[in-house]
Every structure is written in structure tokens, then in C-alpha cells.
Design an enzyme around this catalytic site. Structure first.
Site, PDB file in Angstrom:
ATOM      1  N   TYR A   1       0.792  -1.230   0.000  1.00  0.00           N
ATOM      2  CA  TYR A   1       0.000   0.000   0.000  1.00  0.00           C
ATOM      3  C   TYR A   1       0.827   1.284   0.000  1.00  0.00           C
ATOM      4  O   TYR A   1       0.311   2.348  -0.294  1.00  0.00           O
ATOM      5  CB  TYR A   1      -0.948   0.004   1.202  1.00  0.00           C
ATOM      6  CG  TYR A   1      -1.978  -1.090   1.152  1.00  0.00           C
ATOM      7  CD1 TYR A   1      -2.892  -1.150   0.103  1.00  0.00           C
ATOM      8  CD2 TYR A   1      -2.032  -2.083   2.125  1.00  0.00           C
ATOM      9  CE1 TYR A   1      -3.838  -2.160   0.043  1.00  0.00           C
ATOM     10  CE2 TYR A   1      -2.979  -3.100   2.074  1.00  0.00           C
ATOM     11  CZ  TYR A   1      -3.875  -3.132   1.032  1.00  0.00           C
ATOM     12  OH  TYR A   1      -4.804  -4.133   0.960  1.00  0.00           O
TER      13      TYR A   1
ATOM     14  N   HIS B   1      23.255  -1.780  22.158  1.00  0.00           N
ATOM     15  CA  HIS B   1      21.867  -1.904  22.626  1.00  0.00           C
ATOM     16  C   HIS B   1      21.303  -0.609  23.176  1.00  0.00           C
ATOM     17  O   HIS B   1      20.604  -0.618  24.193  1.00  0.00           O
ATOM     18  CB  HIS B   1      21.754  -3.008  23.705  1.00  0.00           C
ATOM     19  CG  HIS B   1      22.054  -4.359  23.183  1.00  0.00           C
ATOM     20  ND1 HIS B   1      21.216  -5.057  22.376  1.00  0.00           N
ATOM     21  CD2 HIS B   1      23.152  -5.146  23.327  1.00  0.00           C
ATOM     22  CE1 HIS B   1      21.739  -6.216  22.057  1.00  0.00           C
ATOM     23  NE2 HIS B   1      22.916  -6.297  22.610  1.00  0.00           N
TER      24      HIS B   1
ATOM     25  N   THR C   1      19.070  14.379  27.053  1.00  0.00           N
ATOM     26  CA  THR C   1      18.816  12.979  27.380  1.00  0.00           C
ATOM     27  C   THR C   1      18.164  12.346  26.158  1.00  0.00           C
ATOM     28  O   THR C   1      17.651  13.057  25.279  1.00  0.00           O
ATOM     29  CB  THR C   1      17.936  12.841  28.647  1.00  0.00           C
ATOM     30  OG1 THR C   1      18.046  11.505  29.132  1.00  0.00           O
ATOM     31  CG2 THR C   1      16.483  13.148  28.343  1.00  0.00           C
ATOM     32  N   SER C   2      18.134  11.031  26.102  1.00  0.00           N
ATOM     33  CA  SER C   2      17.640  10.345  24.904  1.00  0.00           C
ATOM     34  C   SER C   2      16.296  10.880  24.448  1.00  0.00           C
ATOM     35  O   SER C   2      16.059  11.142  23.275  1.00  0.00           O
ATOM     36  CB  SER C   2      17.476   8.839  25.172  1.00  0.00           C
ATOM     37  OG  SER C   2      18.668   8.272  25.577  1.00  0.00           O
TER      38      SER C   2
ATOM     39  N   HIS D   1     -32.325   3.854   7.774  1.00  0.00           N
ATOM     40  CA  HIS D   1     -32.497   2.411   8.005  1.00  0.00           C
ATOM     41  C   HIS D   1     -32.473   1.613   6.702  1.00  0.00           C
ATOM     42  O   HIS D   1     -33.043   0.532   6.632  1.00  0.00           O
ATOM     43  CB  HIS D   1     -33.819   2.090   8.715  1.00  0.00           C
ATOM     44  CG  HIS D   1     -34.165   3.005   9.819  1.00  0.00           C
ATOM     45  ND1 HIS D   1     -33.797   2.763  11.120  1.00  0.00           N
ATOM     46  CD2 HIS D   1     -34.805   4.195   9.827  1.00  0.00           C
ATOM     47  CE1 HIS D   1     -34.227   3.751  11.879  1.00  0.00           C
ATOM     48  NE2 HIS D   1     -34.834   4.624  11.129  1.00  0.00           N
TER      49      HIS D   1
ATOM     50  N   SER E   1     -13.723 -10.215 -11.285  1.00  0.00           N
ATOM     51  CA  SER E   1     -13.788 -11.465 -10.530  1.00  0.00           C
ATOM     52  C   SER E   1     -13.029 -12.525 -11.308  1.00  0.00           C
ATOM     53  O   SER E   1     -13.022 -12.523 -12.532  1.00  0.00           O
ATOM     54  CB  SER E   1     -15.242 -11.891 -10.345  1.00  0.00           C
ATOM     55  OG  SER E   1     -15.328 -13.272 -10.050  1.00  0.00           O
TER      56      SER E   1
ATOM     57  N   LYS F   1     -18.551  -9.425 -13.036  1.00  0.00           N
ATOM     58  CA  LYS F   1     -18.609  -8.652 -11.788  1.00  0.00           C
ATOM     59  C   LYS F   1     -17.823  -7.348 -11.886  1.00  0.00           C
ATOM     60  O   LYS F   1     -16.723  -7.294 -12.400  1.00  0.00           O
ATOM     61  CB  LYS F   1     -18.052  -9.487 -10.626  1.00  0.00           C
ATOM     62  CG  LYS F   1     -18.861 -10.717 -10.279  1.00  0.00           C
ATOM     63  CD  LYS F   1     -20.231 -10.387  -9.679  1.00  0.00           C
ATOM     64  CE  LYS F   1     -20.113  -9.655  -8.380  1.00  0.00           C
ATOM     65  NZ  LYS F   1     -19.565 -10.474  -7.295  1.00  0.00           N
ATOM     66  N   ARG F   2     -18.395  -6.295 -11.351  1.00  0.00           N
ATOM     67  CA  ARG F   2     -17.739  -4.986 -11.247  1.00  0.00           C
ATOM     68  C   ARG F   2     -17.812  -4.560  -9.795  1.00  0.00           C
ATOM     69  O   ARG F   2     -18.796  -3.983  -9.361  1.00  0.00           O
ATOM     70  CB  ARG F   2     -18.454  -3.923 -12.103  1.00  0.00           C
ATOM     71  CG  ARG F   2     -18.454  -4.168 -13.581  1.00  0.00           C
ATOM     72  CD  ARG F   2     -17.098  -3.857 -14.210  1.00  0.00           C
ATOM     73  NE  ARG F   2     -17.099  -4.154 -15.653  1.00  0.00           N
ATOM     74  CZ  ARG F   2     -16.822  -5.354 -16.154  1.00  0.00           C
ATOM     75  NH1 ARG F   2     -16.524  -6.355 -15.344  1.00  0.00           N
ATOM     76  NH2 ARG F   2     -16.841  -5.542 -17.448  1.00  0.00           N
ATOM     77  N   ASN F   3     -16.801  -4.890  -9.042  1.00  0.00           N
ATOM     78  CA  ASN F   3     -16.878  -4.726  -7.597  1.00  0.00           C
ATOM     79  C   ASN F   3     -16.432  -3.331  -7.122  1.00  0.00           C
ATOM     80  O   ASN F   3     -15.519  -2.763  -7.691  1.00  0.00           O
ATOM     81  CB  ASN F   3     -16.000  -5.772  -6.916  1.00  0.00           C
ATOM     82  CG  ASN F   3     -16.379  -7.158  -7.361  1.00  0.00           C
ATOM     83  OD1 ASN F   3     -17.545  -7.430  -7.619  1.00  0.00           O
ATOM     84  ND2 ASN F   3     -15.395  -8.029  -7.496  1.00  0.00           N
TER      85      ASN F   3
END
Lengths: 441, 441, 441, 441
Positions: free
Chosen positions: C16, C85, C112-113, C161, C287, C293-295
């Protein structure tokens, strides 16, 4: 395109996994993009193998497709997908381009995209569990068993609410984690066993394979058997989502056990407690300005990784919902889920490393234990008083401990001096008195 | 103090559960505060019963304590807790006040608070599963089975991405939910079976009971057996948290199946789709200003309850962490968890009610199916072309369907007219052609 | 080490973001590991610049350090960190190795860090907002404004709804998103403005810089001003966490608006509704088995990315807690947070692309509108009846709409025929009647 | 129906809020079901008031409706809703039943359900902030200011990673929380100010009010002004969701600050640290079996409540999505959100109580400080060495501190004896040496 791992944005890719050769050898085939493409090609090949076995095409065709699957180039698939905007069709086109005209029609025959995607995903997740996480967790469990044995008799003060409570041994504290880890290994195994594939075609209705076979569910079972998988009890365009939900729950709840262990260990490293320590390498720097600091950074890291990954379970739960025979709104999200495997594996490996070198300071454990050792007599005293019929032993002891804390005197001395308690203590049997003595420290 | 349920702040108490006599009859002993207090008193009584059996006290004492447990008043416990700020000690004090001086010392003898709290919680959660959720879910499953049978042959267009895909029957769509629900019932049963109690005393070290018995783990097992429970494989002050984590995972993942079902049903109720409908009562109002509205509010409610409860799993996961032998920072949070049971039970009951009266509009299912019925020929045509050796059947069909959509002509006619395809179709066997015919619609 | 992006495990890195040259040009300096190292080196250089200005070291030293900062190699820092480290000490060591012995002591002096880490992080997040997300979102807002203008008069049925409600225009529906997006852009701007740095030393006590300066807070302000930042109102080892919490809340809530828009658009693409469409490229495959299909896969992707990233806010909230002057358990977790920026940016860019080419089907919008056009008269009729004194207009209309649905007759005709309603309708003023007529369709 | 609070399932209703008269006096009108119904009636009355002002009905009618609103019985509304299954229509029916026939048609005229629901909700949330949480938080802030002043000079060791770092004062530690709390109060105020209502009718299109008025947006503004609210910049059936999202973010992020404070305090109460203590009441019991335990249960409770409520932000974010002009799947879920207010208020009140009586143990703070007091010289020594040109001061000090820890000698002595360091220390100016001396302890 990125030239080095430092051009990546995921800490897994540039820091926690990408540079870790050992972990990558274990997990790469199951968690990388390359692994995804190859496992999907493998499913395509398995289907053609069964077509050949059933006489729909020749074995030569199946061999051709298998060879093409092994040699699939993720780069080429990505380029084709950029052209046609369909990931499985892209894979199919690339595989077809590698085989003879005779073989071409059989690639992806009878399959829908999610036959390939979900089956390959089930295989990857299952293999990651069998070959990656379960052996790793078993190794960690063994490290904890060894440590618990070593520390079996090491006295330690038990703590509730961060307060000294009653005596335990450090080995006892570790055994709880051995048991909990064992439970989680079993949970992962069960969830991995239960991962299923599907070769049931578009919307799970076997419409395509039923054109060829009278027993499309048998065809499905045969293809999946090639990969060591079973068929989902039911499927739509996708397998039943709960198989994957359970799997990630097993991982996330395992992560919780690790985080709990890490939390305990880092608190035991507090300057004032200092009962355990991470082994420090000679060159290691603890703080950039405070050269004397020795931080429990590995345990902090495990806690932190848990905080990063645990909430992702919300995504997994949300992906149980897919409209009708499926909508694609769980596609991108589910691509991120295997990161959970990688995050968990990193933390398991870290704990194996740190716990196998854990340093215990016996002297400090003893000192800490004795800080309030007078007080640990409170529980057995209360119980014996009660057992010998004192009508309100808890209240009597509560007042005496308060008095001990105020006066700084030893609790046991106050108990012995208390005339009201004497009749009940006299009744105390030998075993009970011995027990109290055992706890006087 | 609240005088009516309208003074409450929880929608469960004033709306979704409090007024629901049927649900309360099923769950009250396991989810209310009263139920908590009584179940904890029951654990105290069970421990004294075993003390009597082992000769530490008389059976009369055990009978006294059992009677006191049955009659425990949550009000009195709350008042005592307000005084001394300790909930289990408050319960113990109240129970002691109900028994003779002889019996007093045996109440809570050998127990630590969390022996009582965790054991009672395990019992309540287990009973809520056995007596509440599992029978409820089995009822819902039966409703769906009946509905699936009724709709077994009801043709419906399968949908992926909200787009018409290939044919299914409505019964087939429902069967997937039957299977998934069955899997979740099994998951709840396993998790409930695995809930354990503990009578291992402070920090789980059996320090107290070991003062009395040589076999404190046997003592634990006997007390728990009184309640039908097993002992946790290991415990600290508390049982292994993962038992409860798995339990709530089983509930939350069940909720996801319900939400997915509800989502499908409400979309099938869309004005433009209108394939199913909730039965409306004669007096029911759909909208306060739009008298013609018939909203799928029950299905919306189930989706909404899932959104309210699913994220609470994060709390459950966070509560796996408890410092050392425990800290109390999972106490308040875990008090809220049983609300998940209540929320789930409400949604199950709602779906039982709605799904058992679900109205199907056969005519609309047929109309919708035929909207793109020409197109459903695409999949079988592609497969047969491929099976008969067409080197790029998918691409050929992709172009023809595009042409069909542009021209408005039937796809099948375009296929038949296409000279390039003819040789492959002629090869088509009878079964294949029949299949295609079946799909011509 | 990974050789190609296909060896990565993060979908951002392999899919991506990694391959997206345009987005990387915008965000790389703020979200990659390389960007992190360079921005931290920049903070080190800024501090030395101010030391020079205050006469602690020479300007030549400051120039040397600035050059070293610009040329810092993330690879070398990673190698040094593998040795010692400690990530910031590693950076300091690498920078020191690039400068003269005279300059060496001034690198990291007084810091300081977390002066470096938090200040650099604030700078990166702020710049990512100013240069990345805000311009991107403004572009999306403009696309929606243009679209809303184009569709200002396009009649559409309003839906609540999922049911037809009352008339709107499609432009009106879009304007809501323009407004909400505007609100979020403002929220991001405010949160970005409020991001602060700190140069207050270990635990935020200015202990180190106070050894050199009487006005350590002025020194802090000067260093931060070099980077366009302000100082945190208070700090410990770290800045006040809420600045970052607010920032990610602004992003996550913006993501919610995008997901809501995407959800609406994909539902409007349902086969039965079909009012809008994503423009399909000529070569695009919908698909793998259903060539017709046209998704709405781009809208599905946005919804899905939101599901992947939204729950990460839980991690951000958890990271508000850091023990005492800080513990490191928010270090690893916070490294993952910038992925939220990348995920959001990907979705914004995707919506810009899709929404700017959104196809509207006017004919279908009209057809859908007319499906229940008789019913839209219900609301104005009810209101006019009520306004003219009908004592229960809602109930009257509820019954008539029920009758219309049962009989299939037009609602308006039933209203006109109803003798009980006639007196109230006669009273209707011209405007009102006109309104009703407007809605008769 | 429940007879006592012990029949409730929500810990808020039976434990944390229901029995708390003080908190209920503050919040009941904004968080209970009764408060919801009355505030919705109030919106209905406000609308009629404006209708009267505009001459649509008489002032007498408005007075009648206002009286009916004040006297609305939640019980009657609930009964009516049980009959007709629509909550706002139920309210309207009940209100209409209380007024004359003349007034009846004007109740709810021009309004849609969500005009009432969302406007009343905005009013309640705003009032809860103004009258409840903001004054409460200001009180807590004042308690912390007083405490910080009292402890301004109380030396304490600063801690990072649970390790002793560099010196601070306890007052300094508290001041950070004062500042962060101040920031959150401001965030709550801004979010509360930004809460808006809507009187824009069904789907937000002003269809209904436009039948009566040429300026429906002015009508909306007037109704909302009656309640002290502004109109949402845009609305559909509902107001822009982000107003509420921001509001709950402000609350949840405030909760994070409280949890962080509580976490610090409970760790400072650890037996080995013991720098602070909750004041214990004389009758208070710390443990049911360990009478000597004094648990930091109030701080643990705050942390625990945060764990219970923080994840609910996921629900709030999920509710930003509502299909088209709205679907109802955010209705039930949003009913639970005000519980966040109650949970937060409980924790604020608890912290006010505990922090205002916080006991500090100066002696222990001094002892703890001195545990590693030799080591705190490391930071200033390193800085001075660096400032005076030592080419690798950090490395030199790292080795000396390691030596000090191994040998048990004081770090400062080792520094003074070190011949390699001598030249740099001789250069040390008076101020610097003084500083080091200050830290020798």
C-alpha cells in the site's frame, strides 16, 4: 521502490523481524508477501493435481502447473495485478504464461479467488503455528521449567497489591507461568488444527465444480488433503470466519501471558526490589546520559509489543461480519493480521533469550522477605486462633498488626504478650505452633 | 438510592434487561449483584461443609452456615462493606452474625477472599452458559434450521461485494449461519466446562489449609466438587485468567455471528431489495414523522449491541495481566464483564423472536434474481470454454459481458453468436450444456 | 536482510505504500526508519547550534555537527545499536565518529535520549500533517465540493435504516461529507500545532542544562525554535503524552469520516440500487470466475483499512500511562503509530482518485426515487394535517400508508378520497399544497 | 421489575453510582433514563415555544406543552413505547395526552425523532461537562496544586524504567499531572462547547419546517438557542457524529491521565518503596486473611475503571459510520456511552478524596533517595567531563559506575581517584563542582 529496510515504515520490517535471520528462517514462508504468493500458487497446483487424478487433464499438465507454481515470481504477479487490478487473476495469468497451451485452461479451473486465498491462508497460519510458534513456545516453557526447578526452594515474599503478603518460593511464582503457557500452547494447537480451506467455488455453492463432478465436496476434500487441510463445515465465498477468529484469540491471549510475565520481571528489577536482573552485555549502554542505569528494556519491550498487538483483535472480530456471501471489506484488514504472528514470535524469542539468562539476587530476596517478616505471622496466627475457637480472630489480629506497625515491635511478641489470646494459643497443637514458628523468619 | 429503574444509568438495567421478566428468570442468579453475593455465600458454606466432613467442625455447624448463606441479605453486606471497606470480610461478618458462637470461627476458615470471589464467579459464568446462553442459542439454531428447511428451494441471487454473483437458495444462505452458530455453541460449552475455581488460599500457596490438612489440594478439590467445579491447574491469589478470557472470547465471537446475520437481514430489507421483512405489529410506529417507514430496527439493534459489547474484549485481555500474585486493578473492570452475557442474551432472544416470524417475499427474490439473470451464464460458460480447451476463456467472457452490459443484449445470445467460441461450445457435453441452460433463467 | 519488498511482512511496505512513489515523496521523511534517524540527528544538530550561539562551543563545531547530522547513515546507526543496545547512544556515537575531536564532546551535551526522540517525533508528526495529510484532505474536500456542485440538483431518495425516507439531492448528501471533512482538517491542524518538543533533560528536571545555563527553559525554547516547535507545558523524561493522543484521535476520527463515505458509496453501487459506480479501467478484472462482476473494491478497501487502523487508538490510549518519570513500555508500541498516518494517507489518496471519477446514473436515481414516490407524500401530508388542527394526524397517515401498501394504490389518491381528512386539507394554504404537489413526483 | 439496586446488573447502578447521593445530585439529570426522557420533552417544549413566538400557535399552547414536558413520566413513556415500539412517538403521545385538543397538533410539529434525540443528547452531554466533570476536575486539580506546593521541596529520586535516575522533588512529579489535567479540562470544555443540536427534520433536509417557514435554518437556530445550543454545521437525520466523538475522546484521554496518576501512586505504595500511603480508616480491613495488609485499593480501582471504560472508545469510533442519511445501528450502542461520564466522575471523585489525604513518608523518600545516591553523581560528572573536553566522557563514566557497582565503593571517590579524568575535573568551574557536590547526597 525501497532499496533498504530503512525505507520501510513497519517496525517489523526494519527492526523487529526483517534483520532477524533466525526468525525469518522460521516464518518467512508464512508471513511475507512472497510466502503468500507462493502458497496461493501451491493451491492452484494442488487443484490441477486432483483434476489430473480424476482424468480431467493429464498428469503432464499437472506437473507443468506444479513447476510453474514453484517458480512463481511475486514481482511478475504484482506487475500483472497493477495492470488488471485483480490479485488472483494476476497470479493465474502469470502461471498460465509459464505453461503450455494444453495446460493453460486447467489453471484455476473450478476455483474462485477465495478458494485459493482462504485455503492458502489457512495453510500458512497452520504451518506458522506448527513450525513457528508452537516449537518456540515449547522452548520458552522449557526455559521456565528449568528456571522454576532451579528456584524451587528460593524463598520469596508473595505480593498482592504490590504489598508483602505471605511466603512463597520464586520457583512457585514461575510454575504458574509454566502452567498458563502450557494451556495457551494447547489452545494454539487446537485452533491451528481447526483451520480449514474451501474449494467450493463462488459463494460456496459448488456451482463450478458441480459442472464436472457429481461429488464436488469430495473433489474439495481431495484438493485440501493435498495441503493437509480439511474443508470448512460450511462456506460462502469464504470459509467460516470463526476459525481464524479463534486462531488469533489463541495468539493474543498467549501474548497476554507473556506480557504478564514481563511485567512481573520488570517490577522485580525495580531499584528498591532488585530481586532479578537481565544479564547485561559488556558493551551495553543503559542510558544516554545516566551511565549507571541498567534498564529492564527487554521486558519493557514485551509489554509494549503486547500493547501494540492486543487491540488488533478488534479488527479480527470486526472481520467476522461480511455482507451476504461476502464483501471485500475484510480483505485489506486481514492482510495485516499475520503481523500478529510476527510480533508474538519476536516476543517469545526475546523471552527465551532473557529468561534463560535471568539473574536472581538471593540476598535481596532474603532481605525483602525479612522486611515485614514479623507480619507474615499474622495469617497463621489468625487461622489458629479461629481454629481454636476465638470468636473474632480476624479483628483481634487486625488490631495487633496495627499496634505492631505503630510501635515497631515484632508482631509475634505482641501476640505472645496478649492475655486475651493466651487461652486459644495454649490449645494450639504442635503442628500449628511449628507452622507459626516456621513463619517467624 | 434509586426508586425506579428509570433512575438507573445502564441501558441494561432500565431498558434491555431490567424489565424483561423472561430473561431475568433465566439469568438473574448469575448476573445481578444479589446473585453475586448469594453465590459467594454458597462458596463459604461449601467450605464449611467439607470442614465438617473432615471432622474439623460438626455437621450442625455446617448446617448453620448453610442456612446463613441461603439467607444472606445483599443490603446488609453492602452496609457492612461501607463500614469496613472490604467486600468479602463484610460478607463473612454478616454470615457470622447469623450463626452461633460455636459456628462463628469456621466461617471463612482456610479461605482467602479470592478463593471465594473467583470460585463463585466461575460457578456463575458456568451456570449462565449452561442454563442461559446455550439453551437460548440452541433455540435460535433450531429457528434457523426450520427457516432454512422452509427456504431450501427458494432461489436467490448470491451476492459478493453487494453485487449479483451466482445463484443460491435462501435456505443455503441460512445454513451457513446454522453451522457457524453450532460451532460457537460448542466453543461456549468447552469454555464453560473449563472454568475452574480455587481454594488454595492467599497467593495460591495453600499456606492456610496446609495448617490443617496434609492434602490441601484434596481439600480444595472437595470444596469445589460441592459446586460442580474443578480446581485451576495453577493459581496465585486468583485462578489462571485465561479460563475467563476464553469464555468471553467464545461469547464475543458468538455475538459476531449474530451481528453478521443481522447485517445480512437488514440489507435484504432495503427498499430496493425487499426480499425479507420483520413482521410488524398492528400498532407499531415506524417513524415519528414518516408514517410509511417500516424499519428493520430489531436487526439494527443486534448490530448495535454488538458494537457496544465487542470492544469490551479489550478489557478482558487487559485483565490477563495482574502484578505478582495479583493486584486489584482487574477487580472493578471484571465486575462489568457479566454485562456481556446480558447483552448477548438480549440479542439472541431478539433474533429468536424476529427470525421465527421472518417474512420472505418470493416474488421480489425472483425479480431480483432475474435483474442480471443473463449474466449468471458467464461463470458456467467460462468454465466450459476452459474445460474444452479455450486458451483464454476468462478474457473472452470478460469482453462479452462488457459488450452485453453496453448493448443491453442477453449474454447467452452473444455467446452463441460468437464464432471464435463456437468450436469449444460444440465440444460441450450434454451435462455441461444442460447446466448452462439451467442458469439461463 | 530483505532483498525486495516481497520479503516484507507489512502490507504497507509491500503493497500500500512501498510501491507508491507519489505517496512516498510526500511522507518518507516523516514515516520511514530513515526519516526517524535523520530527524533525530537534526535535533542533535539544533542543540549544538544553540550551544554555539550561547558561546559554549564554536560555530565551526556547530557546522561540523550539522554536516554530520545531514550525512547520518541509518545503516551505521543500526550496526552500532546492535553492538551497544541503545539507539540514541548509537546515533551519538556515529555522529561523533564523523566530527573532529574538538566537536566530539558537544554532541548530545545537555540532552537525554528522550529530548531527542520526543522532539524529533513531534517534528515528524507535525510535518506529516502540514505537508502530507492536510493538503491531501484539502484535495479530497475539493473533489467532493466539485462533485456536490455537479450533483446539486440531482434528485435522490433520502434513506434511513436502508429504507426510502424523504427526498434529497445527491449533492446534499455529499455536502455533509464536505462539512465533516472540513471539521476534521481543522482538528488535525489544531492537534499538529499543539505537538511540542522537550529539551529538559533526564526526567524533565533540567538537571543537565542547569549546569550550564541559568535559564535552562530558555535554552530549551531556543533549540525547539530551530525546528519550529514549542516546549511542552510540562515534561518528565518524555513530553506530555496527550499531545500525541490528540493527534492520533484527529487522524482516527478523520478515518471514520472516510469509511462512512466509502460505506455509502459502496451501498449505492449495489446491483439493486446502482446509482453510482467506480470508473473501471479497460483491462480491469472484476472477478476471477465471474467475468461480469464490477466490484466496488476501492470503497471496500477504505472501509477495510479503517477496520485495520481504528483499533490502534487503543494502543495510543494505553501509552498515556508511563510509570513515574517514564518506563519504556510505550517505546516499541509507539514505533508502530506512524503506520496510522500511512494507512490514512493511502485511503485519502484512493478516495481522491475514485471520487473524482465517480459515475452517477441519473436514470437509476430517478427510478429508485419513484419506487415509493407515492409514499413521500406522507410526511408533508401529516405535517399539514397537524398544522391545520387534525388531532392525530400521525395516526391517520400511518393507517393510510398501510392501506396504500396493501392495496398498491397511490397514497395521495387515498388522502384525497378520505372524507375525515378533507376539512383539514381544505384549510391548507397555497404554499402547503404546492409543497405537497412538489413531492408527488 | 427490579425492587432494589441489588437486582441490577451494572456495577454503576448497584455499586459505583446508584448509592452515591453526592454524585447523583450532580449528574442524574444528564445520565439516567429519567434524565433522557425529561430532556427530550424539554426539546419538544422548546420547539413549540418558538412556534408560538412565530405565531404558528398561541403562547397558551406553548405554556401547556411546557407544563406537560416538565411533568412527563418516564414510566408512561415506557409503557406507550412497549405498545407502539417507537420511543419518540411514545413521548409525543404521552405529552399530547396531557394537553388540550388545541395544543395536541403542535407537539412534535416540524420535528423528526432525531431532532429531539440528538438535540437532547447534546444538551445533556454539555451540561454534564459544565456542571459535573469540569468542576470536579478543577477540584482535583486544586487538590494536586495544594499537594504539589506542600511537597515542593520534598526530595525524591526520579525513576525511569523503575530504576533510580536523577533527583527530583515529589512536588515536581505532581506538577506534571497538574499541567496535564489542565490540558484535559480545556479539551473537555472545547468539546462540550462544540456539541450541537439539529432541528432540520427528516434526513436533515428541512423538508418539514420549510413548509411553514421561509427561513427554516433560522427556526432551527431559535429552537436550539432556547437550550443554549448551536446548530450542527451540517446534519442528516442526525448531527455530525464527530462532535460526540471528540467529546468522548476528551473524556477517555482524561481518564488516561487519572490512571497514570493512580499507577504512580500505587507503585509508590509498594512495600519496598512505601513513600506514600492512602489514609486508612480505623475500621477498615485490608485483607480477609492477612490482617496486616494495607492495600492501595482506591488507586487500583481507578486503574481498573480506566481499563473498563477506555476500550469503549472503539464503540464511539464505530458509531461515526451510519449508512446514508442514517441507520439505527448506532442507537443502542450510543445509549451506553453516558456510562463513560459516570465511570470517569466516580474516579475523579475517588482521587479527590484520596489525594487530598495522601500521606507522604519523608523518611522513606530520603532513604530511597540515598540507596543509590553515589550513582546520581554520574550524570553531572559525565556532563562536566564532556563540557571540559573529555573525548568520550560517557564511556568513561559507564566503566566507573560498573566498577562502583562491583566494588561497592562510592562513585564520587572513584571519579576523584581516576588519573585520566583529573585534568578535565581541574578545569571544572566553581558552579559545576558545586553542582556535583549538591548531588553527592
Amino acid at each position: 521502490m525501497s532499496e533498504s529496510r530503512f525505507d520501510n515504515v513497519s517496525p517489523l520490517d526494519f527492526r523487529y523481524y526483517g534483520p532477524d535471520e533466525k526468525l525469518r528462517a522460521l516464518l518467512d514462508p508464512y508471513v511475507t508477501e512472497k510466502g503468500r504468493v507462493l502458497s496461493e500458487a501451491m493451491v492452484e497446483a494442488a487443484a490441477v493435481r486432483v483434476l489430473a487424478r480424476r482424468g480431467v487433464c493429464s498428469e503432464t499438465v499437472a506437473d507443468e502447473v506444479a513447476a510453474a507454481a514453484d517458480g512463481t515470481s511475486p514481482e511478475e504477479v504484482a506487475q500483472e495485478e497493477a495492470r488488471i487490478h485483480h490479485n488472483i487473476r494476476a497470479l493465474v495469468n502469470v502461471m498460465r504464461s509459464q505453461v503450455s497451451d494444453e495446460a493453460k485452461p486447467y489453471v484455476h479451473l473450478c476455483l474462485t479467488s477465495f478458494d485459493v486465498i482462504d485455503t492458502a491462508a489457512a495453510w500458512r497460519l497452520q504451518q506458522a503455528a506448527y513450525n513457528g510458534m508452537i516449537p518456540q513456545l515449547a522452548e520458552l516453557q522449557q526455559v521456565l521449567i528449568d528456571l522454576a526447578r532451579r528456584e524451587a526452594d528460593q524463598i520469596q515474599i508473595g505480593r498482592t497489591h504490590g504489598q508483602h503478603a505471605v511466603p512463597i518460593t520464586f520457583g512457585f511464582a514461575l510454575v504458574g507461568f509454566v502452567s498458563r503457557l502450557g494451556g495457551r500452547i494447547e489452545a494454539i494447537r487446537m485452533a491451528a488444527d481447526n483451520l480449514c480451506g474451501k474449494i467450493s467455488g463462488a459463494v460456496g455453492a459448488y456451482n463450478a465444480s458441480a459442472l464436472f463432478f457429481d461429488d464436488p465436496d469430495e473433489f474439495e476434500a481431495e484438493v485440501l488433503a493435498e495441503l493437509g487441510l480439511k474443508a470448512s463445515p460450511s462456506s460462502t465465498q469464504i470459509v467460516e470466519p470463526e476459525q481464524v477468529t479463534d486462531y488469533y484469540h489463541a495468539l493474543i491471549s498467549t501474548f497476554g501471558v507473556l506480557a504478564d510475565l514481563a511485567d512481573d520481571m520488570r517490577h522485580l528489577q525495580r531499584t528498591e526490589i532488585a530481586e532479578v536482573g537481565e544479564e547485561f552485555e559488556a558493551d551495553q549502554v543503559g542510558s544516554s546520559t545516566m551511565p549507571h542505569k541498567r534498564n529492564p528494556w527487554n521486558f519493557e519491550n514485551v509489554k509494549s509489543m503486547w500493547k501494540a498487538f492486543m487491540p488488533r483483535m478488534v479488527t479480527v472480530y470486526a472481520d467476522q461480519l461480511s455482507e451476504h456471501q461476502r464483501d471485500l471489506s475484510n480483505s485489506a484488514s486481514s492482510r495485516f493480521n499475520p503481523e500478529i504472528i510476527v510480533g508474538l514470535a519476536n516476543s517469545v524469542q526475546r523471552l527465551v533469550r532473557i529468561m534463560s539468562k535471568l539473574v536472581t539476587d538471593e540476598e535481596r530476596m532474603k532481605q525483602n522477605f525479612e522486611m515485614t517478616s514479623g507480619m507474615v505471622a499474622a495469617e497463621p496466627a489468625y487461622i489458629l486462633l479461629a481454629a481454636h475457637g476465638h470468636p473474632d480472630a480476624h479483628e483481634a489480629m487486625r488490631k495487633l498488626t496495627l499496634q505492631a506497625q505503630t510501635s515497631g515491635r515484632m508482631l509475634w511478641d505482641l501476640i505472645c504478650e496478649d492475655e486475651e489470646l493466651a487461652p486459644y494459643l495454649d490449645k494450639g497443637d504442635a503442628a500449628g505452633s511449628a507452622s507459626i514458628h516456621r513463619h517467624r523468619g
